[in-house]
Structures are given as C-alpha cells and as structure tokens.
Scaffold this motif. Structure first.
Motif, PDB file in Angstrom:
ATOM      1  N   LEU A 211     -31.452  44.602  15.759  1.00  0.00           N
ATOM      2  CA  LEU A 211     -30.662  43.427  15.383  1.00  0.00           C
ATOM      3  C   LEU A 211     -29.969  43.636  14.049  1.00  0.00           C
ATOM      4  N   PHE A 212     -30.709  44.152  13.064  1.00  0.00           N
ATOM      5  CA  PHE A 212     -30.132  44.304  11.734  1.00  0.00           C
ATOM      6  C   PHE A 212     -29.204  45.524  11.636  1.00  0.00           C
ATOM      7  N   ILE A 213     -29.494  46.583  12.384  1.00  0.00           N
ATOM      8  CA  ILE A 213     -28.577  47.720  12.400  1.00  0.00           C
ATOM      9  C   ILE A 213     -27.254  47.309  13.051  1.00  0.00           C
ATOM     10  N   ALA A 214     -27.358  46.556  14.161  1.00  0.00           N
ATOM     11  CA  ALA A 214     -26.142  46.055  14.806  1.00  0.00           C
ATOM     12  C   ALA A 214     -25.389  45.115  13.879  1.00  0.00           C
ATOM     13  N   SER A 215     -26.127  44.302  13.142  1.00  0.00           N
ATOM     14  CA  SER A 215     -25.500  43.392  12.177  1.00  0.00           C
ATOM     15  C   SER A 215     -24.738  44.176  11.120  1.00  0.00           C
ATOM     16  N   TYR A 216     -25.342  45.252  10.630  1.00  0.00           N
ATOM     17  CA  TYR A 216     -24.676  46.109   9.644  1.00  0.00           C
ATOM     18  C   TYR A 216     -23.358  46.650  10.176  1.00  0.00           C
ATOM     19  N   GLY A 217     -23.383  47.230  11.375  1.00  0.00           N
ATOM     20  CA  GLY A 217     -22.182  47.856  11.930  1.00  0.00           C
ATOM     21  C   GLY A 217     -21.121  46.866  12.355  1.00  0.00           C
ATOM     22  N   LEU A 218     -21.525  45.820  13.073  1.00  0.00           N
ATOM     23  CA  LEU A 218     -20.549  44.860  13.587  1.00  0.00           C
ATOM     24  C   LEU A 218     -19.947  44.006  12.479  1.00  0.00           C
ATOM     25  N   LEU A 219     -20.776  43.618  11.501  1.00  0.00           N
ATOM     26  CA  LEU A 219     -20.232  42.836  10.390  1.00  0.00           C
ATOM     27  C   LEU A 219     -19.292  43.690   9.539  1.00  0.00           C
ATOM     28  N   GLY A 220     -19.618  44.985   9.389  1.00  0.00           N
ATOM     29  CA  GLY A 220     -18.704  45.871   8.669  1.00  0.00           C
ATOM     30  C   GLY A 220     -17.359  45.955   9.368  1.00  0.00           C
ATOM     31  N   ALA A 221     -17.391  46.067  10.709  1.00  0.00           N
ATOM     32  CA  ALA A 221     -16.149  46.106  11.474  1.00  0.00           C
ATOM     33  C   ALA A 221     -15.391  44.787  11.336  1.00  0.00           C
ATOM     34  N   ALA A 222     -16.112  43.669  11.418  1.00  0.00           N
ATOM     35  CA  ALA A 222     -15.469  42.355  11.293  1.00  0.00           C
ATOM     36  C   ALA A 222     -14.855  42.174   9.906  1.00  0.00           C
ATOM     37  N   GLY A 223     -15.549  42.669   8.876  1.00  0.00           N
ATOM     38  CA  GLY A 223     -15.011  42.570   7.523  1.00  0.00           C
ATOM     39  C   GLY A 223     -13.693  43.320   7.388  1.00  0.00           C
TER      40      GLY A 223
END
Length: 318
Positions: A211-223
């Motif tokens: 969950l947190f690794i996906a959060s890191y990657g997807l939020l980085g992409a969204a940013g």
C-alpha cells in the motif's frame, strides 16, 4: 489544446502538487526501512509509469521514451535518475522529514555551481551570495562536530547533487529534446539499475507495505502531472515558490506521525536555506531562466515536470 492562462489557479495546483509529493515522501518513511531502498525505487518507478500517458504529446511515439538527440547526456540522466531515486529514499528513511527536506533544498545551489563549471554561465555576486547562505544554513542544521552525522546525510547530498546534474543536462540538451525522452531516461534508469540490485535480495512486501510503496509511486506520478498542469496555466516564477510549503508538511508529518522535533538551530538553518532558494529563484526570474519548480521529491522526475512543460518550445531548460 493549450490550457487557459490562470496564474491564481496555477499556483493553487502547484500547492496541491507539493502536498502530494510530501505525502509520497511520507509513505517511504512509514516503511521504516523494512524494504530495501532499491526495491522501493524499482516498484515505485513501475507505478510511476502511470504518468507517461499524460506526458506523451499527441505527435510523440512511445519509442520516443528511448530516442534522444544526445545519447551521452541521455545516459547521464539515466544514471542520475537511478542514483537520485535510491539516495532520496535512503534520505527519507533515515532522517527526520524536515531535516531531509532542508538538505535537499540545496539543489538550487548545486545547480548554480554546476552551471558555472559545465555551462560556463555568468553568475553574478547575488547568486553566489545565495549559495553561501544556503551552505551556511546546512552547517547550522548539521552542526558538524556537535552531533553525529549518518549515511542519511550523505545520501541527501548525493540525491541533491544527482538531481542538479539532471537539471544541467536538461539545460544542455535544450528544447529540441522531447519531454517523453527526458522523463523516460530517468524512469528507465531507476527501473533497470534498481531491478538489477533487487534481483539478489528481493523482500516480498506485506499487503500494508504494498500500500505504501504504491502510494509512493502513484503519488509521485500524480504530483508530476499536477506540476505540468500548473506550469501550463501559470508562469514558472509563480509556480516555483510554493515548493517551500513542503517544509510545513514535513514538520507536520514529523510531529504528528514520526515523533520528530525541530530545535531552534535547525529552525534557523531551515530559514537560511529557504532564503537561499528564494534568492536564487528571484535572481533566475530577473534573468528570465526560471529553475524547475520542484526541487525536492523522492521522485526524481519532478524537476522535469515543469522545466520541460512550463514555457513552451522556446523556453530554456532549467
């Protein structure tokens, strides 16, 4: 279709982008080093490919991810992307968030120094003064000789330096290079280098860690997507200063989640580093060559998001 020019809306979107980056960085710290940094970088980069459809222009081909006008500089960005991503993850894993951010905020100073060495830029005393103020801030924060320094501090320096090299590469390659190629260089570098390092010691994440690794990657992409949107509808010199709001998020996360504290010397050093960055941005605005708007995210693509999108095809690569 060109987005309508709306400075106020662009600034608000920029604030949202930097908040998203801060949440992405917090996702790394929540893992507490339970997953190797190169594994987080690899999986995070895979999730980061979610930004590619938003970066690809209509006239681009997907093969442009690996095409380039200068293979040597493309490969340099490839390597810097991998090193920077891993170093930034180590930084946020080992250091308090506020301390990690204030060290990575030295990026504008590194860019100034490298621009003089490799691009032969004419740097006046105002920008050198900003560099000196920034490094004084770091000395105040680190207090060498009065506190123990760690691998996290070294990783922060490496992360800032590799990001600065990537920015100088962007400037050198110029507006002829497609954004998809520039983004793809660092993304592929992270995936390939981290994947090789991960092969010998893969740790299967738990559902919570996924969950947190996906959060890191997807939020980085969204940013990145938010930053590109902000840069399309507002001048880069307005989109840049909100990056320092990340420090407020760092202090809040540190206090509420990670039990970190900011003492008086660190607060003073943080103010000096922020002043250094703002002085550099002000000087760059006067010269008409704005710096990339995001200088501190564990997602090493962030500096590209606006430097390649904000000013149109004739803009200088910052």
């Amino acid at each position: 279709m060109t987005a309508p020019h709306s400075p106020a809306r662009g600034v608000l979107i920029a604030f949202a982008a930097y908040a998203v980056f801060a949440f992405s960085d917090a996702s790394i710290k929540i893992l507490h080093g339970s997953i190797p940094s190169y594994e987080i970088a690899f999986i995070g980069a895979l999730f980061g490919t979610a930004a590619l459809p938003f970066i690809k222009a209509k006239e681009d081909s997907w093969l442009d991810v690996v095409r380039t006008t200068n293979r040597t500089l493309w490969l340099l960005r490839f390597v810097c992307g991998a090193i920077g991503a891993i170093a930034s993850i180590i930084t946020f894993t080992l250091l308090p968030m506020a301390e990690a951010f204030c060290l990575l905020f030295l990026l504008p100073s590194f860019v100034t120094i490298l621009s003089v060495i490799f691009l032969k830029e004419d740097v006046r005393w105002q920008r050198w003064a900003a560099v000196i103020v920034g490094f004084l801030g770091v000395l105040v924060v680190l207090r060498p000789g009065f506190r123990e320094l760690s691998i996290g501090h070294l990783a922060a320096a490496i992360g800032g330096l590799t990001a600065a090299i990537s920015i100088v590469v962007l400037r050198k390659m110029g507006p002829a290079e497609k954004r998809l190629s520039l983004y793809g260089a660092a993304l592929l570098g992270t995936i390939i280098v981290s994947g090789i390092l991960m092969a010998s010691q893969f740790v299967m994440p738990t559902p919570r860690q996924w969950l947190f690794i996906a959060s890191y990657g997807l939020l980085g992409a969204a940013g990145n997507v938010l930053l590109m949107t902000a840069a399309r509808i507002a001048p880069a010199n307005l989109v840049a200063p909100p990056q320092y709001s990340q420090m407020l998020w760092a202090i809040a996360f540190g206090y509420l989640i990670f039990d970190d504290s900011v003492d008086l010397p660190m607060a003073g050093g943080i103010l000096l580093i922020i002043c250094s960055g703002l002085l550099t941005l002000a000087r760059e605005r006067k010269r008409g060559t704005p710096l990339p708007t995001s200088v501190v995210s564990s997602d090493s693509q962030a500096p590209l998001a606006t430097s390649a999108a904000g000013e149109g095809p004739s803009a200088p690569k910052a």
